[in-house]
Scaffold this motif. Sequence first.
Motif, mmCIF file in Angstrom:
data_model
loop_
_atom_site.group_PDB
_atom_site.id
_atom_site.type_symbol
_atom_site.label_atom_id
_atom_site.label_comp_id
_atom_site.label_asym_id
_atom_site.label_seq_id
_atom_site.Cartn_x
_atom_site.Cartn_y
_atom_site.Cartn_z
ATOM 1 N N THR A 35 0.801 -1.210 0.000
ATOM 2 C CA THR A 35 0.000 0.000 0.000
ATOM 3 C C THR A 35 0.837 1.265 0.000
ATOM 4 O OG1 THR A 35 -0.096 -0.054 2.412
ATOM 5 C CG2 THR A 35 -1.906 -1.104 1.215
ATOM 6 N N SER A 36 2.107 1.173 0.334
ATOM 7 C CA SER A 36 2.932 2.363 0.471
ATOM 8 C C SER A 36 3.548 2.731 -0.866
ATOM 9 C CB SER A 36 4.036 2.114 1.498
ATOM 10 O OG SER A 36 4.849 3.247 1.619
ATOM 11 N N THR A 37 3.126 3.864 -1.435
ATOM 12 C CA THR A 37 3.680 4.327 -2.697
ATOM 13 C C THR A 37 3.937 5.812 -2.610
ATOM 14 O OG1 THR A 37 1.513 4.806 -3.656
ATOM 15 C CG2 THR A 37 2.401 2.584 -4.013
ATOM 16 N N GLY A 139 7.463 4.708 -5.956
ATOM 17 C CA GLY A 139 8.103 3.690 -5.141
ATOM 18 C C GLY A 139 7.085 2.760 -4.522
ATOM 19 N N ILE A 140 7.461 1.500 -4.356
ATOM 20 C CA ILE A 140 6.564 0.476 -3.820
ATOM 21 C C ILE A 140 7.291 -0.293 -2.729
ATOM 22 C CG2 ILE A 140 5.154 -1.552 -4.368
ATOM 23 C CD1 ILE A 140 5.385 -0.489 -7.381
ATOM 24 N N GLU A 141 6.707 -0.373 -1.576
ATOM 25 C CA GLU A 141 7.277 -1.143 -0.463
ATOM 26 C C GLU A 141 6.711 -2.552 -0.517
ATOM 27 O OE1 GLU A 141 6.099 -0.467 3.815
ATOM 28 O OE2 GLU A 141 8.156 0.321 3.853
ATOM 29 N N VAL A 142 7.571 -3.521 -0.782
ATOM 30 C CA VAL A 142 7.143 -4.921 -0.889
ATOM 31 C C VAL A 142 7.290 -5.612 0.464
ATOM 32 C CG1 VAL A 142 7.484 -7.121 -2.089
ATOM 33 C CG2 VAL A 142 7.807 -4.948 -3.323
ATOM 34 N N THR A 143 8.492 -5.599 1.006
ATOM 35 C CA THR A 143 8.766 -6.103 2.356
ATOM 36 C C THR A 143 9.434 -4.985 3.126
ATOM 37 O OG1 THR A 143 9.131 -8.334 1.479
ATOM 38 C CG2 THR A 143 9.913 -7.896 3.714
ATOM 39 N N PRO A 144 8.762 -4.411 4.133
ATOM 40 C CA PRO A 144 9.311 -3.250 4.833
ATOM 41 C C PRO A 144 10.748 -3.456 5.300
ATOM 42 C CG PRO A 144 7.066 -3.649 5.539
ATOM 43 C CD PRO A 144 7.455 -4.817 4.666
ATOM 44 N N GLY A 145 11.587 -2.491 4.974
ATOM 45 C CA GLY A 145 12.983 -2.533 5.389
ATOM 46 C C GLY A 145 13.862 -3.463 4.590
ATOM 47 N N TYR A 148 11.941 -3.564 -2.206
ATOM 48 C CA TYR A 148 11.186 -2.449 -2.769
ATOM 49 C C TYR A 148 11.203 -2.542 -4.289
ATOM 50 C CZ TYR A 148 11.652 -0.550 1.922
ATOM 51 O OH TYR A 148 11.598 -0.383 3.283
ATOM 52 N N ALA A 149 10.362 -1.743 -4.905
ATOM 53 C CA ALA A 149 10.357 -1.617 -6.359
ATOM 54 C C ALA A 149 10.057 -0.166 -6.691
ATOM 55 C CB ALA A 149 9.317 -2.543 -6.981
ATOM 56 N N ALA A 150 10.329 0.199 -7.923
ATOM 57 C CA ALA A 150 9.997 1.542 -8.394
ATOM 58 C C ALA A 150 9.603 1.452 -9.857
ATOM 59 C CB ALA A 150 11.171 2.498 -8.218
ATOM 60 N N ASP A 151 8.542 2.158 -10.208
ATOM 61 C CA ASP A 151 8.099 2.255 -11.599
ATOM 62 C C ASP A 151 8.358 3.673 -12.077
ATOM 63 O OD1 ASP A 151 7.168 -0.391 -11.980
ATOM 64 O OD2 ASP A 151 5.381 0.083 -10.819
#
Length: 199
Positions: A35-37, A139-145, A148-151
């Motif tokens: 959910t974090s973008t 930016g996309i948080e997949v597993t906190p810390g 991550y990914a970025a589009d």
Amino acid sequence: MRMQGRAMYAVLTTGLVALVAGGCTGVPAPGPTTTSTTTTDATPPSTPTPSGSPKADVVAPPERPAEMSDPSAAGAAAAASYFFALYPYVFASGDLAEWSALSSDTCEYCQNVRKSVEDQTARGVVGSGAEVTVESAEGIEVTPGETYAADLVVTQAPSFEMTRDGERVPDGDGGRFQIHVALGWESGWVVRAIDAARA
């Protein structure tokens, strides 16, 4: 293999011949609970146009964004944008220190750019142009810390090579691209994989 040009999309279709050389595999898909973008806009500084000798121009590296200090979606977007801002700089300067520090050993794209810069240096030429403008970065948080990914949506200017004799040789047409970047946080950002397509 001598590079055939430095357009971002070309390497995805031809191997070691452009910016996204071979494309990295293993790009993680964001999970359904992500959910974090964040969306940011960034315009990296331009690379000066060569005026004679391939060693004559002073090329400044892009400034590292403050947001890169945080393992977060915003940090991932900033790190991915900065990584692509480095692209014209490494070809113009031959300085791979920062590029290598951000590159995972398993990222084919990262390693192929490094090899292309080293090949160019061995041939006695330097890069010109290929300036990258980041239109948007999410930016996309997949597993906190950790993961991550970025589009990104970016445009790349045409690229050139400056020969020892000062000749400016076209090396790529540039274009507009959609790029997916897989990143990890390992006491700092590491680019693990990249995939791209023409926008």
